[in-house]
Write an enzyme that holds these catalytic residues in place. Structure first.
Site, PDB file in Angstrom:
ATOM      1  N   SER A 535       0.848  -1.183   0.000  1.00 15.80           N
ATOM      2  CA  SER A 535       0.000   0.000   0.000  1.00 15.80           C
ATOM      3  C   SER A 535       0.891   1.243   0.000  1.00 15.80           C
ATOM      4  CB  SER A 535      -0.972  -0.041   1.181  1.00 15.80           C
ATOM      5  OG  SER A 535      -1.997   0.896   1.022  1.00 15.80           O
ATOM      6  N   HIS A 648      -7.450  -5.527  -1.438  1.00 11.74           N
ATOM      7  CA  HIS A 648      -6.321  -4.869  -0.780  1.00 11.74           C
ATOM      8  C   HIS A 648      -5.924  -5.605   0.495  1.00 11.74           C
ATOM      9  CE1 HIS A 648      -3.759  -1.331  -0.714  1.00 11.74           C
ATOM     10  NE2 HIS A 648      -4.068  -1.085   0.545  1.00 11.74           N
TER      11      HIS A 648
END
Length: 675
Positions: A535, A648
């Site tokens: 991320s 994610h």
């Protein structure tokens, strides 16, 4: 901190040990007996999914027994009289409220609404349960929870800015709304409706209304997806047929509010929130407001810290922490606080004075109070413990470990216990970091090291267990991890460092921490370094290899490479890019490109492995695709691995087999490039 045994009789941890781990969460304390219901989750035997059940434990930690048998049970909540336990059970991909008697027996399904349920709570008199469920704005629209194949094949009309959400997919024309169900009859009433979402509902002590958080438009043309503040509302229940009036707004749209609770007498509401003065970097604080509404007062003004848990681990994902807890006399509040690598329970008096109630190098990720306020039941992790329940005496600090769900695995494996260090950086800040020795460490030997970079960036590495870090240590690497500028846990000004300066002081913080780790830990080979992160940590990995050749190999995960496209394709891109980087593509094109790792791709010489989930909507896979295509076009050493059906959250709650594959690919890449 738990005390790992000598490594002489133990083996190294493996990626496949993920299949043996168990995770403890959601302690719920019986109102009279102080027995503890909690959730224990593990990976099923086929290694294809996660199973969870609710266990029951005595207050002293003896005789833990399974209370429900799942395979997907969660969120236990005792009835006020303690005779029943409500919980959420998923069957046939549908999550509903179920109830089981305290004495045991068969659980019964209470709700039968169309879509998935969450956020259940008993009414104070125990006759009703409130919950939140997705509700179609247009009943003829298909939803993600159902709908025929024919309905799903129709074109989607998108008429809102936030048209998708990571882990949930494209917006399906539904909103989260509030319901109440009668426990005896099962009769269900929908209390809210409209173009807004209800979150964090809680009953008033008199049972006459329910408090919740929402963004409700002030006028017909307002786009609430672009509004950064939200408000507290109450909705009063009717006295005859359960119907409700229109929601009543209590706050003034000045704060971003997260969750709230009533004082025992119902006169005051406490909540977590912040005023966004530092945009996304703003620390969450503790507030109170009269239950009739008005101006909020900050209770935690004297503490420069983040209220709540900003710690990170690959052992869990976004567990519900809940609102602050009032003391029985209504004069103080209990809350988690994130500070300098630890997360502890604090008690705030309403005048802002506070006490720290728990101690040690650890991360408490959830907690509850016994009804007599003599003990805290804490779900806690440390660097050698994936997570267990502890019983902590509030007044003496003495504690007992109540569960030991991973002892059989921990008895087998060698654990590397990190050592903390601090780095003084050029602007006078101090940056905290840790170094883990490799398995089989020997004095006088130089070892390669891998720098791990956390996501967020407004999060914090803490004294918690990381399977990935332990695996790298087991492969013979020292592991360096640190909290650079932008991280939570070190005060507001520290969190502000990264705003408008991604790749600036955060970058130099990381390299300075590596230098300091090499200085303090001479077993780290200064020329055998690798780097990885996910991320924001993936962004920073990309940035690092575009600005230095210091690292021999790198792995970038679910990363950001181009802020110009990130703005329009991420589920939070339009707000995150403006708040964090400082612009948008039409006004600030040069700024966004200058802070994009893709702009420096010609300077990347480090072999780069790119890992990305195909269903990642936070950092969409096109971010990895752009970087890979450019590297291939330029003849740079790279490889791209796409993980199917992965969001994610792959590293924390993704498909078990893909989680293991991801770990194996990370370690194999570093081995392949002779780190």
């Amino acid at each position: 901190m738990s005390d790992p045994q000598s490594s002489t009789t133990k083996r190294c941890i493996t990626a496949e040990d993920l299949y043996r781990l168990h995770w403890v969460s959601d302690p719920a304390i019986h109102p009279f007996s102080s027995e503890i219901a909690y959730v224990e989750q593990h990976i099923n035997k086929e290694r294809t999914d996660y199973n969870s059940g609710i266990w029951l434990l005595s207050p002293e930690g003896a005789n833990a027994v399974p209370f429900t048998y799942g395979p997907k049970d969660e969120t236990p909540v005792w009835s006020p009289d303690g005779t029943q336990l409500a919980f959420l059970r998923t069957t046939d991909d549908k999550r509903q409220v179920w109830i089981i008697p305290k004495r045991g027996g068969e659980a019964r399904q209470l709700t039968h609404v169309e879509n998935n349920v969450r956020s259940l709570a008993w009414s104070p008199n125990g006759t009703c349960i409130s919950f939140v469920a997705k509700t179609a704005e247009n009943p003829s629209s298909p939803t993600s929870d159902g709908g025929t194949q024919e309905a799903q094949l129709k074109g989607r009309v998108v008429n809102r800015t936030k048209a998708k959400s990571d882990g949930y997919g494209l917006w399906d024309d539904t909103r989260d709304h509030l319901y109440v169900t009668d426990v005896t009859s099962g009769y269900t009433v929908q209390l809210t409706s409209g173009a807004y979402d209800v979150a964090e509902p809680v009953w008033s002590p008199d049972g006459q209304c329910i408090l919740f958080v929402a963004r409700i438009a002030e006028h017909s043309n307002e786009d609430t997806d672009l509004r950064k503040q939200n408000d507290l509302f109450t909705i009063a229940l009717g006295t005859s047929n359960g119907d409700a009036a229109a929601p009543l707004k209590l706050t003034h749209s000045e704060l971003h509010i997260e969750s709230a609770a009533y004082s025992p007498d119902g006169s005051t509401i406490a909540f977590y929130g912040h005023d966004r003065h530092a945009k996304d970097a703003t620390q969450t604080r503790l507030y109170t407001v009269p239950s009739s509404g008005g101006t909020a007062v900050c209770v935690s003004e004297t503490l420069d810290a983040h209220l709540g848990n900003a710690g990170m681990s690959d052992m869990r994902s976004h567990l519900h922490v809940g609102p602050p807890r009032f003391s029985a006399d209504g004069q103080s509040l209990y809350t988690l606080v994130t500070l300098e690598g630890n997360v502890h329970v604090y008690q705030f008096a309403l005048d802002g004075t506070f006490k720290i109630l728990t101690q040690g190098e650890r991360e408490i990720y959830q907690f509850e109070l016994t009804s007599d306020e003599q003990h805290i039941i804490a779900a806690s992790t440390d660097v050698a413990l994936p997570g267990d329940l502890f019983r902590i005496a509030i007044h003496t600090g003495t504690e007992e470990q109540l569960t030991r769900v991973n002892d059989s695995l921990l008895d087998e494996i060698e654990i590397s216990v990190p050592e903390s260090f601090w780095t003084e950086v050029e602007d006078g800040r101090r940056v905290q970091g840790w170094v883990m020795k490799p398995a089989g460490f020997k004095e006088g030997v130089s070892y390669p090291a891998i720098l791990e970079i956390h996501g967020g960036p407004h999060a914090m590495y803490s004294n918690s267990f990381f399977h990935e870090f332990q695996l790298l240590a087991a492969q013979g690497y020292a592991v360096i991890y640190t909290n650079p500028g932008g991280s939570r846990g070190y005060g507001q000004s520290f969190s502000n460092v990264v705003l408008g300066d991604y790749g600036g002081r955060d970058y130099t913080d990381l390299l300075s921490a590596v230098d300091e780790a090499i200085r303090q830990f001479p077993f780290i080979h200064p020329e055998r370094l690798g780097v990885t992160g996910g991320s924001y940590g993936g962004f920073m990995t990309n940035w690092i290899v575009g600005h230095t050749d210091r690292f021999r190999a790198a792995v970038t995960q679910r990363s950001i490479s181009n802020w110009l496209s990130m703005y329009g394709v991420s589920d939070i891109g339009y707000s995150f890019t403006e708040d964090e980087v400082g612009g948008n593509p039409w006004d600030d094109c040069e700024l966004l490109w200058r802070q994009s790792p893709l702009a420096y791709v010609q300077q990347i010489n480090t072999p780069l492995l790119i890992l990305h989930g195909e269903q990642d909507l936070r950092c969409p896979i096109e971010q990895g695709e752009q970087l890979f295509t450019a590297l291939r076009r330029l003849g740079k050493p790279t490889q791209f691995v796409r993980f199917p059906a992965s969001s994610h959250e792959l590293s924390r709650k993704g498909h078990p087999q893909l989680r293991v594959e991801r770990l194996q690919r990370i370690t194999n890449w570093f081995v392949q490039h002779e780190l």
